[in-house]
Design an enzyme around this catalytic site. Structure first.
Site, PDB file in Angstrom:
ATOM      1  N   TRP A  63       0.641  -1.225  -0.328  1.00  0.00           N
ATOM      2  CA  TRP A  63       0.420  -0.196  -0.392  1.00  0.00           C
ATOM      3  C   TRP A  63       0.895   1.431   0.188  1.00  0.00           C
ATOM      4  CZ3 TRP A  63      -2.461   2.709   4.869  1.00  0.00           C
ATOM      5  CH2 TRP A  63      -2.952   3.272   4.448  1.00  0.00           C
ATOM      6  N   ASP A 107      -0.322  -4.592  10.033  1.00  0.00           N
ATOM      7  CA  ASP A 107      -1.625  -4.136   8.915  1.00  0.00           C
ATOM      8  C   ASP A 107      -2.067  -4.513   9.193  1.00  0.00           C
ATOM      9  OD1 ASP A 107      -3.064  -1.902   7.990  1.00  0.00           O
ATOM     10  OD2 ASP A 107      -1.849  -1.454   6.690  1.00  0.00           O
ATOM     11  N   ALA A 147      -5.979  -4.491   7.994  1.00  0.00           N
ATOM     12  CA  ALA A 147      -7.004  -3.148   7.962  1.00  0.00           C
ATOM     13  C   ALA A 147      -8.654  -4.004   7.277  1.00  0.00           C
ATOM     14  CB  ALA A 147      -6.728  -2.621   6.563  1.00  0.00           C
ATOM     15  N   LYS A 198     -13.077  -0.997   6.850  1.00  0.00           N
ATOM     16  CA  LYS A 198     -13.499  -1.961   5.977  1.00  0.00           C
ATOM     17  C   LYS A 198     -14.927  -2.749   5.644  1.00  0.00           C
ATOM     18  CE  LYS A 198      -9.650   0.476   4.313  1.00  0.00           C
ATOM     19  NZ  LYS A 198      -8.526   1.023   5.161  1.00  0.00           N
TER      20      LYS A 198
END
Length: 396
Positions: free
Chosen positions: A131, A212, A214, A247
């Site tokens: 990302w 991470d 997410a 999300k």
């Protein structure tokens, strides 16, 4: 430009490519255009709806929330505590400290600032591609990065050997940045055996994981999506985990995140916590409340939690169905069926991406990353035809 201006010494910055893509898509008058760029979940009508569980939780807040006063630098403690079993499971071998952050990006920024203050000479091992905000944050903070190949875009496969070879060169105290699940942009995740190997080398080399997470729940499910990274956390002495609810709760604009620090040593964790509080104070003083309060209200209620999980299951099912459909429609994209999450990285060069946009009104990032949720049962065949034609250099 006036040379005496305080801003005159600034350098022009390139516009964000994804924001430019959004603008171009909106201006395109073609009725059959397809947006595969923006990284949000969409239903089969192309909408990003508010979850019913979220609406119900917001109504609860309207009815019972007693105040809008500050919560303190750690944010909503109930929110942080209720997320812990979802993220870490019911048995955690470490002491854990959490703070609420403005989205997953805020958590990553805070965690990287902590690492910079704690061990400025540490190197951060980062898979490519990743990302973009990962490397932008690390570069802004002046943390040295070591890049390895996470994904072979042409072959559409994970390059696990590259990760292991890179980590063998790491020094004690170095950091490894890992996507917990649903890798962005590739969709290629480690399997449990590979996670176990990462856990072993992380412990043996004395590395600090920065994970991470997410997209938990959008790959294989809440528990399977966390199973691998839990192995790495359990093996490490200390770790950081950046979490996002944007999300899996559909709370994109509310910016709902958390940073968790883990350590086997309670005194060390207290030291880290005091620094995290101080860094949070200078970054945003107090975190925004509304989104975290929504998550807390949902997780406090068995009925709302069950409703949220059912809605999340439906989101995941839709994305996985699109993966299977596209893999079947385009044999060259067969690897998509075994990958996870919203994103896939197609074996395209920028000129092919531009042709798809100009000739077929199909919008995606220049890297070839697509958001599968931008596809529908009615437009997936059009996309498949255009993709095949683009590869062959022929009109669709």
């Amino acid at each position: 430009m006036t040379s005496s201006s305080v801003f005159a010494g600034l350098s022009p910055q390139a516009p964000d490519a994804l924001l430019s893509l959004i603008g171009a898509y909106r201006r395109d008058p073609r009725a059959d255009k397809i947006d595969l760029g923006v990284g949000v979940f969409r239903d089969d009508l192309g909408a990003t709806p508010v979850m019913r569980a979220v609406k119900a939780a917001e109504q609860v807040l309207v009815n019972v929330q007693p105040s809008k006063a500050y919560l303190g630098p750690e944010g909503d403690i109930g929110y942080l505590d209720l997320l812990k079993p979802i993220i870490f499971g019911n048995q955690v071998s470490h002491e854990v400290f959490g703070v609420q952050t403005p989205g997953g990006t805020g958590a990553l920024r805070l965690g990287c600032e902590l690492l910079k203050a704690a061990k400025p000479e540490a190197r951060v091992f980062v898979g490519a591609p990743t990302w973009p905000n990962h490397t932008q944050i690390l570069d802004q903070l002046g943390l040295e990065t070591v890049t390895f190949r996470h994904y072979d875009q042409r072959a559409m496969r994970l390059d696990f050997d590259a990760l292991m070879s890179a980590l063998e060169t790491a020094r004690a105290g170095d950091i490894v940045l890992l996507h917990g699940c649903c890798h962005n942009p590739s969709g290629a995740d480690y399997d449990l055996a590979q996670w176990a190997a990462i856990a072993e080398i992380t412990a043996r080399k004395g590395l600090t994981p920065l994970i991470d997470l997410a997209y938990q729940g959008l790959g294989l499910g809440l528990e399977p999506d966390a199973a691998g990274m839990r192995l790495v956390l359990a093996a490490a002495d200390d770790a950081l985990l950046a979490y996002s609810c944007d999300k899996n709760f559909g709370l994109y604009r509310e910016r709902v995140g958390a940073l968790y620090a883990l350590s086997r040593d309670a005194d060390i964790l207290d030291l880290a916590a005091s620094n995290i509080r101080a860094l949070a104070r200078t970054n945003w003083s107090m975190p925004p409340d509304h989104g975290a309060a929504i998550v807390r209200v949902i997780l406090e209620s068995e009925a709302l939690t069950a409703q949220w999980k059912a809605e999340l299951d439906a989101m995941r099912t839709r994305v996985n169905d699109l993966r299977a459909r596209l893999a079947k429609a385009v044999p060259g994209l067969a690897p998509l069926a075994s990958q996870h999450g919203l994103f896939a990285l197609l074996p395209l060069v920028p000129a092919q991406v531009a042709r798809l946009r100009e000739d077929h009104a199909i919008y995606m990032a220049g890297s070839g990353r697509i958001n599968l949720a931008g596809l529908t049962v009615t437009n997936i065949d059009k996309f498949a035809r255009a993709y095949e034609a683009c590869l062959q250099g022929e009109p669709a």
